[in-house]
Design a protein around this motif. Structure first.
Motif, mmCIF file in Angstrom:
data_model
loop_
_atom_site.group_PDB
_atom_site.id
_atom_site.type_symbol
_atom_site.label_atom_id
_atom_site.label_comp_id
_atom_site.label_asym_id
_atom_site.label_seq_id
_atom_site.Cartn_x
_atom_site.Cartn_y
_atom_site.Cartn_z
ATOM 1 N N MET A 132 -6.152 -17.492 17.565
ATOM 2 C CA MET A 132 -7.158 -16.465 17.843
ATOM 3 C C MET A 132 -7.235 -15.486 16.680
ATOM 4 N N LYS A 133 -8.427 -15.218 16.222
ATOM 5 C CA LYS A 133 -8.615 -14.312 15.095
ATOM 6 C C LYS A 133 -8.331 -12.874 15.509
ATOM 7 N N VAL A 134 -7.614 -12.146 14.668
ATOM 8 C CA VAL A 134 -7.302 -10.749 14.910
ATOM 9 C C VAL A 134 -8.213 -9.892 14.028
ATOM 10 N N GLU A 135 -8.920 -8.948 14.640
ATOM 11 C CA GLU A 135 -9.756 -8.044 13.865
ATOM 12 C C GLU A 135 -8.876 -7.052 13.110
ATOM 13 N N LEU A 136 -9.238 -6.774 11.877
ATOM 14 C CA LEU A 136 -8.459 -5.842 11.064
ATOM 15 C C LEU A 136 -9.011 -4.423 11.220
ATOM 16 N N ALA A 137 -8.216 -3.562 11.871
ATOM 17 C CA ALA A 137 -8.573 -2.148 11.952
ATOM 18 C C ALA A 137 -7.873 -1.454 10.794
ATOM 19 N N VAL A 138 -8.456 -1.584 9.601
ATOM 20 C CA VAL A 138 -7.801 -1.108 8.382
ATOM 21 C C VAL A 138 -8.131 0.362 8.135
ATOM 22 N N GLU A 139 -7.084 1.158 7.917
ATOM 23 C CA GLU A 139 -7.295 2.554 7.557
ATOM 24 C C GLU A 139 -7.767 2.640 6.102
ATOM 25 N N PRO A 140 -8.644 3.582 5.793
ATOM 26 C CA PRO A 140 -9.080 3.745 4.397
ATOM 27 C C PRO A 140 -7.887 4.034 3.491
ATOM 28 N N LEU A 141 -7.980 3.553 2.265
ATOM 29 C CA LEU A 141 -6.897 3.738 1.299
ATOM 30 C C LEU A 141 -6.546 5.223 1.143
ATOM 31 N N GLY A 142 -7.551 6.073 1.121
ATOM 32 C CA GLY A 142 -7.322 7.492 0.923
ATOM 33 C C GLY A 142 -6.589 8.174 2.053
ATOM 34 N N SER A 143 -6.440 7.494 3.187
ATOM 35 C CA SER A 143 -5.743 8.108 4.313
ATOM 36 C C SER A 143 -4.231 8.010 4.173
ATOM 37 N N TRP A 144 -3.771 7.090 3.293
ATOM 38 C CA TRP A 144 -2.314 6.962 3.149
ATOM 39 C C TRP A 144 -1.817 7.089 1.706
ATOM 40 N N ILE A 145 -2.731 7.225 0.752
ATOM 41 C CA ILE A 145 -2.330 7.502 -0.630
ATOM 42 C C ILE A 145 -3.468 8.257 -1.313
ATOM 43 N N GLN A 146 -3.173 9.369 -1.895
ATOM 44 C CA GLN A 146 -4.207 10.184 -2.525
ATOM 45 C C GLN A 146 -4.331 9.846 -4.014
ATOM 46 N N THR A 147 -5.538 9.531 -4.446
ATOM 47 C CA THR A 147 -5.785 9.197 -5.846
ATOM 48 C C THR A 147 -6.893 10.058 -6.449
ATOM 49 N N ASN A 148 -7.382 11.020 -5.673
ATOM 50 C CA ASN A 148 -8.465 11.900 -6.140
ATOM 51 C C ASN A 148 -9.693 11.117 -6.601
ATOM 52 N N GLY A 149 -9.997 10.062 -5.863
ATOM 53 C CA GLY A 149 -11.191 9.279 -6.149
ATOM 54 C C GLY A 149 -11.038 8.261 -7.262
ATOM 55 N N LYS A 150 -9.878 8.225 -7.899
ATOM 56 C CA LYS A 150 -9.651 7.270 -8.978
ATOM 57 C C LYS A 150 -9.034 5.971 -8.431
ATOM 58 N N PRO A 151 -9.076 4.876 -9.191
ATOM 59 C CA PRO A 151 -8.401 3.656 -8.749
ATOM 60 C C PRO A 151 -6.903 3.890 -8.565
ATOM 61 N N LEU A 152 -6.336 3.289 -7.546
ATOM 62 C CA LEU A 152 -4.904 3.378 -7.298
ATOM 63 C C LEU A 152 -4.145 2.667 -8.420
ATOM 64 N N ILE A 153 -3.182 3.346 -9.023
ATOM 65 C CA ILE A 153 -2.386 2.743 -10.086
ATOM 66 C C ILE A 153 -0.928 2.655 -9.632
ATOM 67 N N ILE A 154 -0.434 1.431 -9.546
ATOM 68 C CA ILE A 154 0.963 1.161 -9.210
ATOM 69 C C ILE A 154 1.606 0.549 -10.447
ATOM 70 N N ALA A 155 2.745 1.071 -10.872
ATOM 71 C CA ALA A 155 3.367 0.559 -12.094
ATOM 72 C C ALA A 155 4.881 0.699 -11.999
ATOM 73 N N GLY A 156 5.566 -0.153 -12.748
ATOM 74 C CA GLY A 156 7.021 -0.115 -12.785
ATOM 75 C C GLY A 156 7.559 -1.456 -13.225
ATOM 76 N N PRO A 157 8.855 -1.556 -13.386
ATOM 77 C CA PRO A 157 9.437 -2.792 -13.907
ATOM 78 C C PRO A 157 9.354 -3.953 -12.926
ATOM 79 N N CYS A 158 9.312 -5.141 -13.484
ATOM 80 C CA CYS A 158 9.359 -6.339 -12.641
ATOM 81 C C CYS A 158 10.582 -6.272 -11.744
ATOM 82 N N SER A 159 11.728 -5.920 -12.334
ATOM 83 C CA SER A 159 12.984 -5.851 -11.585
ATOM 84 C C SER A 159 13.701 -4.538 -11.850
#
Length: 365
Positions: free
Chosen positions: A1-28
């Motif tokens: 059975m397909k589950v509908e995605l009730a996805v919260e907007p990105l801005g509700s859990w991480i603030q980027t001030n309207g810019k693209p979300l940037i995640i960075a750091g070492p592979c390990s």
């Protein structure tokens, strides 16, 4: 059975001030100093929203570095305390989830090797019930959209609504300059299924080499992705994993400075007018393309009947080679990429074979 995605907007859990979300750091996360210093330098760029690092690193073959495990989690606590930035970590088992949350990891992601296995994804979903944490899901290693969609349905079914996709490219077995072929259309199709789902580009794993990071990052932004996740290390050439695809924080900052962030729409009246007219022209051309495809298939049907009535095989390898050669050559003369024409004709040929097989098996009375 397909589950509908009730996805919260990105801005509700991480603030980027309207810019693209940037995640960075070492592979390990290799050592405490390596992780903390990388995080410090990334923080100094004033452009990174989340720090990432691999703690558990399942490798294709045993014997290589597979992460520091729980020992690295206190380092993450220190990096968070010194930078004030949230932290993201890959998890592959319920135990990983328990430990990551115990040490205050803010964002979890499910890796490509896990997404490919519904049993593993369901175990993770069960472990996440009752937990309020953002979960990012990478595409499966192989280009299987159903597996990717199914992973989101399973995690959403556990009550997680802070969701995002990470597009890291696919292993196709075909020759490519990239480590993993982007296959952008796969992410676009995912977006069409779940329009509200944020998509984050992972140019590091697409590229495999730092020389290609800029072009892949720009392409992701040009496709209106919601952000990027990029591997960065204070001394990339000495990294214990994926050395060739990591950037120093300084080089990463330079790349970010050169990336163009484009608008989704423009209020310029002339732009809107030209765009609308051009789109109408495209619609007309598309209609002609579909009509010509229908005409071609009608000819294929007549040919199949003729072959059937004369007891001739439906597939002639030499004829197929001739079609592929002449059509790609024509395409090149018309400034079309040969790969585009080849892929289109492969699809047409498959449909022609299917149609001819159907007719060949329908014997005349």
């Amino acid at each position: 059975m397909k589950v509908e995605l009730a996805v919260e907007p990105l801005g509700s859990w991480i603030q980027t001030n309207g810019k693209p979300l940037i995640i960075a750091g070492p592979c390990s996360a290799e050592t405490e100093e390596q992780l903390v210093e990388t995080a410090r330098q990334l923080k100094a760029l004033d452009a990174v929203h989340v720090i990432r690092a691999g703690v558990w690193k399942p490798r294709t073959r045993p014997g290589s570095f597979e992460g520091m495990g729980e020992a690295a989690l206190p380092w993450i606590q220190r990096a968070k305390a010194e930078t004030g930035l949230p932290f993201a970590v890959e998890v592959a088992t319920p135990e990983h989830i328990e430990l990551a949350l115990k040490y205050g990891v803010d964002i979890l992601w499910i890796g490509a090797r896990t997404t490919v296995n519904p049993f593993n994804v369901q175990e993770i979903a069960d472990a996440l019930r009752g937990v309020d944490v953002p979960v990012l899901i990478k595409n499966p290693v192989n280009p299987d959209l159903a597996l990717w969609v199914g992973a989101f349905e399973r995690i959403a079914g556990a009550g997680i609504n802070k969701l995002g996709a990470i597009h890291r490219g696919f292993a196709t077995g075909e020759a490519s300059k990239y480590r993993n072929v982007p296959m952008w259309q796969m992410a676009i199709e995912l977006k069409s299924i779940f329009p509200q789902l944020p998509i984050i580009g992972d140019p590091s794993h697409m590229a495999g080499k730092r020389a290609y990071l800029n072009e892949l990052s720009q392409m992701a932004l040009d496709l209106n992705y919601d952000g990027l996740i990029v591997e960065s290390h204070i001394d990339p050439d000495k990294a214990w994993s994926d050395a060739a695809q990591q950037l120093t924080p300084a080089a990463f900052g330079e790349m970010l400075d050169h990336l163009q962030i484009r608008q989704v729409e423009s209020e310029n009246i002339e732009f809107q007018s030209v765009t609308d007219q051009t789109r109408r022209n495209i619609d007309n051309v598309d209609r002609q393309i579909v009509e010509m495809l229908a005409a071609r298939m009608a000819l294929v049907e007549r040919l199949a009947e003729h072959k059937r009535d004369n007891n001739v095989t439906l597939f002639q390898p030499e004829r197929w080679k001739e079609i592929l050669k002449t059509r790609t050559e024509l395409g090149q003369k018309l400034n079309l990429y040969p790969e585009l024409v080849e892929e289109i004709y492969k699809i047409i040929h498959m449909e022609s074979i299917r149609k001819q097989t159907e007719i060949m098996n329908n014997q005349t009375v």
